[in-house]
Design a protein around this motif. Structure first.
Motif, short mmCIF file in Angstrom:
data_model
loop_
_atom_site.label_atom_id
_atom_site.label_comp_id
_atom_site.label_asym_id
_atom_site.label_seq_id
_atom_site.Cartn_x
_atom_site.Cartn_y
_atom_site.Cartn_z
N PRO A 94 3.34 7.06 14.75
CA PRO A 94 3.44 6.17 13.33
C PRO A 94 2.28 6.26 12.50
O PRO A 94 1.51 6.33 12.78
CB PRO A 94 3.47 4.76 13.98
N GLY A 95 2.71 6.43 11.16
CA GLY A 95 1.80 6.51 10.12
C GLY A 95 1.10 5.26 9.51
O GLY A 95 1.86 4.18 10.00
N ASP A 96 0.32 5.35 8.73
CA ASP A 96 -0.51 4.04 8.22
C ASP A 96 0.67 2.77 7.75
O ASP A 96 0.43 1.88 7.95
CB ASP A 96 -1.39 4.13 7.31
N ARG A 97 1.68 3.41 6.90
CA ARG A 97 2.74 2.67 6.28
C ARG A 97 3.96 2.31 7.17
O ARG A 97 4.80 1.69 6.77
CB ARG A 97 3.21 3.25 5.18
N ALA A 98 3.89 2.82 8.42
CA ALA A 98 4.99 2.56 9.34
C ALA A 98 5.10 1.30 9.89
O ALA A 98 4.16 0.79 10.00
CB ALA A 98 4.78 3.83 10.39
N ASN A 99 6.42 0.94 10.35
CA ASN A 99 6.36 -0.30 10.98
C ASN A 99 7.55 -0.14 12.02
O ASN A 99 8.73 -0.37 12.32
CB ASN A 99 7.35 -1.50 10.11
N PRO A 100 7.00 0.62 13.05
CA PRO A 100 7.57 1.08 14.31
C PRO A 100 8.29 0.11 15.25
O PRO A 100 7.62 -0.93 15.48
CB PRO A 100 6.63 1.87 15.15
N HIS A 101 9.57 0.61 15.78
CA HIS A 101 10.19 -0.47 16.69
C HIS A 101 9.49 -0.55 17.89
O HIS A 101 9.34 -1.74 18.49
CB HIS A 101 11.39 0.10 16.80
N GLN A 102 8.96 0.35 18.48
CA GLN A 102 7.96 0.74 19.55
C GLN A 102 6.81 1.33 19.32
O GLN A 102 7.06 2.30 18.54
CB GLN A 102 8.47 0.58 20.58
N GLY A 103 5.51 1.05 19.99
CA GLY A 103 4.50 1.91 19.63
C GLY A 103 3.63 1.49 18.41
O GLY A 103 3.74 0.18 18.09
N SER A 104 2.48 1.58 18.26
CA SER A 104 1.34 1.45 17.44
C SER A 104 0.96 2.43 16.47
O SER A 104 1.13 3.77 16.45
CB SER A 104 0.31 1.03 18.21
N VAL A 105 0.57 1.90 15.40
CA VAL A 105 0.31 2.87 14.13
C VAL A 105 -0.92 3.74 14.74
O VAL A 105 -1.98 3.17 15.08
CB VAL A 105 0.06 1.89 12.81
N GLY A 106 -0.79 4.82 14.20
CA GLY A 106 -1.97 5.75 14.65
C GLY A 106 -2.11 6.17 16.27
O GLY A 106 -3.15 7.23 16.43
N LYS A 107 -1.21 5.75 16.88
CA LYS A 107 -0.99 6.18 18.29
C LYS A 107 0.30 7.02 18.60
O LYS A 107 1.29 6.64 18.49
CB LYS A 107 -1.03 5.09 19.32
N LEU A 108 0.09 8.19 19.43
CA LEU A 108 1.01 9.00 20.00
C LEU A 108 2.05 8.08 20.86
O LEU A 108 1.34 7.72 21.81
CB LEU A 108 0.71 10.37 20.51
N GLU A 109 3.18 8.04 20.64
CA GLU A 109 4.04 7.33 21.56
C GLU A 109 5.05 8.41 22.13
O GLU A 109 5.62 9.46 21.52
CB GLU A 109 4.98 6.46 20.78
N ARG A 110 5.30 8.19 23.26
CA ARG A 110 6.47 8.97 24.37
C ARG A 110 7.28 8.02 24.58
O ARG A 110 6.87 6.82 25.35
CB ARG A 110 5.59 9.68 25.35
N VAL A 111 8.54 8.28 24.27
CA VAL A 111 9.68 7.35 24.71
C VAL A 111 10.87 7.98 25.42
O VAL A 111 11.12 9.20 25.09
CB VAL A 111 10.22 6.63 23.43
N GLU A 112 11.32 7.42 26.52
CA GLU A 112 12.58 7.84 27.24
C GLU A 112 13.78 7.56 26.28
O GLU A 112 14.06 6.54 25.62
CB GLU A 112 12.64 7.34 28.51
N GLU A 113 14.40 8.61 25.83
CA GLU A 113 15.25 8.62 24.80
C GLU A 113 16.61 9.34 25.38
O GLU A 113 16.73 10.19 26.41
CB GLU A 113 15.03 9.37 23.55
N VAL A 114 17.62 9.35 24.81
CA VAL A 114 18.97 9.96 24.86
C VAL A 114 19.26 10.68 23.85
O VAL A 114 19.54 10.14 22.60
CB VAL A 114 19.95 8.75 25.65
N ARG A 115 19.89 11.78 23.92
CA ARG A 115 20.54 12.63 22.86
C ARG A 115 22.10 12.51 22.99
O ARG A 115 22.64 12.83 23.99
CB ARG A 115 20.02 14.26 22.94
N ILE A 116 22.54 11.83 21.69
CA ILE A 116 23.75 11.72 21.74
C ILE A 116 24.41 12.79 20.94
O ILE A 116 24.27 13.07 19.83
CB ILE A 116 24.41 10.52 21.12
N GLU A 117 25.67 13.52 21.59
CA GLU A 117 26.36 14.53 20.68
C GLU A 117 27.61 14.30 20.45
O GLU A 117 28.28 13.89 21.70
CB GLU A 117 26.12 15.86 21.27
#
Length: 371
Positions: A180-203
């Motif tokens: 997330p950049g300085d102006r971001a408002n992330p749903h999860q994670g913090s500004v300036g910190k690399l976040e790793r999230v378990e996700e699902v790819r939907i096709e």
């Protein structure tokens, strides 16, 4: 509440879009205005003096017809000619005329499907393909916590239909990363910190006309501020649209037996027939209106018989020599559209909360008499 003219036609074109019409077909509003409330709609095959008188008596101020009343450019508008007098009467009584022709023929569940159903064709396909639906692949990455809600939203928007199957999708689990950049408002994670999230790819796949609806549904259900998704065209084609229908009969019949089915279904006193009456018919083709130029389409696709109107003498000989039987119930057999369109449009207007009523025209506009 009465429906506006534009609303009536929007509903009509939802069923039979103008985009389905063949090039240069004379469709759409041909006379009058839709900028008014519609009291009653009269559905007709042709617009003749008898039909206009019927509309006046009924109190209808919109006629939805199959055959155009203005087919060629007008050199003048003289009211002392038969057609000029017809236009004058329509204008004086504020009756608009809207035409739905080859778009109604081509439409799924339209003229040629009604014909196929009356004849007994199972799983009909277009006799001549005019266009096919462009399909798109939608791919989106969503956190596992919101996987089901996003998938449900996409599928509810109409995505995921393949042939006779619906709700088709492929779902793959993986790890997503973002910073997330300085102006971001992330749903999860913090500004300036690399976040790793378990996700699902939907096709999933969707037709061109649902692109905006599906994407908007997906974005609304997705929790992320910035949604990672792809939307791209695929080589695979969707539904085919075209003129005529062809397919196997539910029960094989002799040509004579099928002719009786046609006469009863299309409400005609007689039909012209080419071929041996005792011939067994297993595969049939139908085409509303004039079908002389479609005999070779029917032959190439293995039809035993072509059911259509306006077959000329030489075409009948060509078909006979090629082994194709023909049943010609006449062009006026398309009158089956009156009741079908009236019922369909009436239901759609009622579901829309409108008090506008729709009526099937009664007069028979067949110009020929059998003597």
């Amino acid at each position: 509440m009465l429906a506006k003219g534009q609303t009536v036609i929007q509903l009509m074109e939802k069923f039979a879009p103008k985009s389905l019409a063949v090039e240069n077909d004379k469709i759409g509003l041909q006379l009058g205005t839709l900028n008014k409330e519609i009291t009653k709609v009269l559905v007709a095959l042709d617009v003749t003096p008898e039909i206009v008188d019927e509309a006046i008596l009924l109190g209808a101020n919109l006629i939805v017809a199959h055959h155009a009343i203005i087919f060629r450019p007008l050199a003048n508008l003289r009211t002392d000619t038969p057609m000029g007098a017809l236009y004058e009467k329509l204008i004086k009584h504020d009756i608009a005329v809207y035409i739905s022709h080859t778009n109604l023929d081509v439409a799924e569940g339209g003229m040629n499907d009604w014909m196929a159903s009356l004849v007994g064709i199972v799983d009909p396909k277009p006799l001549e393909e005019l266009q096919s639906e462009q399909l798109y692949k939608l791919v989106v990455y969503v956190p596992k916590t919101h996987h089901q809600s996003v998938l449900d939203a996409i599928l509810a928007a109409g995505a995921g239909a393949i042939g006779n199957y619906s709700h088709c999708s492929f779902n793959t689990e993986g790890t997503g990363t973002f910073l997330p950049g300085d102006r971001a408002n992330p749903h999860q994670g913090s500004v300036g910190k690399l976040e790793r999230v378990e996700e699902v790819r939907i096709e999933t796949v969707l037709p061109e006309n649902l692109r905006s609806k599906a994407v908007q549904a997906m974005l609304k259900a997705h929790p992320y501020e910035e949604v990672a998704y792809d939307l791209y065209a695929v080589e695979q084609k969707g539904k085919s649209y075209g003129l005529g229908r062809i397919g196997k009969l539910a029960e094989p019949k002799t040509l004579a037996e099928l002719t009786e089915v046609v006469k009863k279904g299309f409400d005609v006193p007689a039909a012209r027939v080419v071929g041996d009456p005792e011939r067994l018919v297993k595969k049939a083709a139908v085409l509303g209106g004039s079908g002389s130029r479609y005999i070779h389409h029917a032959i190439r696709q293995g039809a035993d018989v072509l059911i259509t109107g306006d077959i000329d003498y030489h075409t009948a000989h060509d078909a006979l020599m090629a082994g194709l039987a023909i049943i010609d119930p006449g062009h006026n057999s398309e009158k089956i559209m009156k009741r079908e369109v009236a019922d369909l449009l009436g239901r759609m207007l009622a579901e829309n909360g409108s008090e506008t009523t729709v009526h099937a025209s009664e007069p028979n506009t067949e110009p020929f008499r059998f003597v």
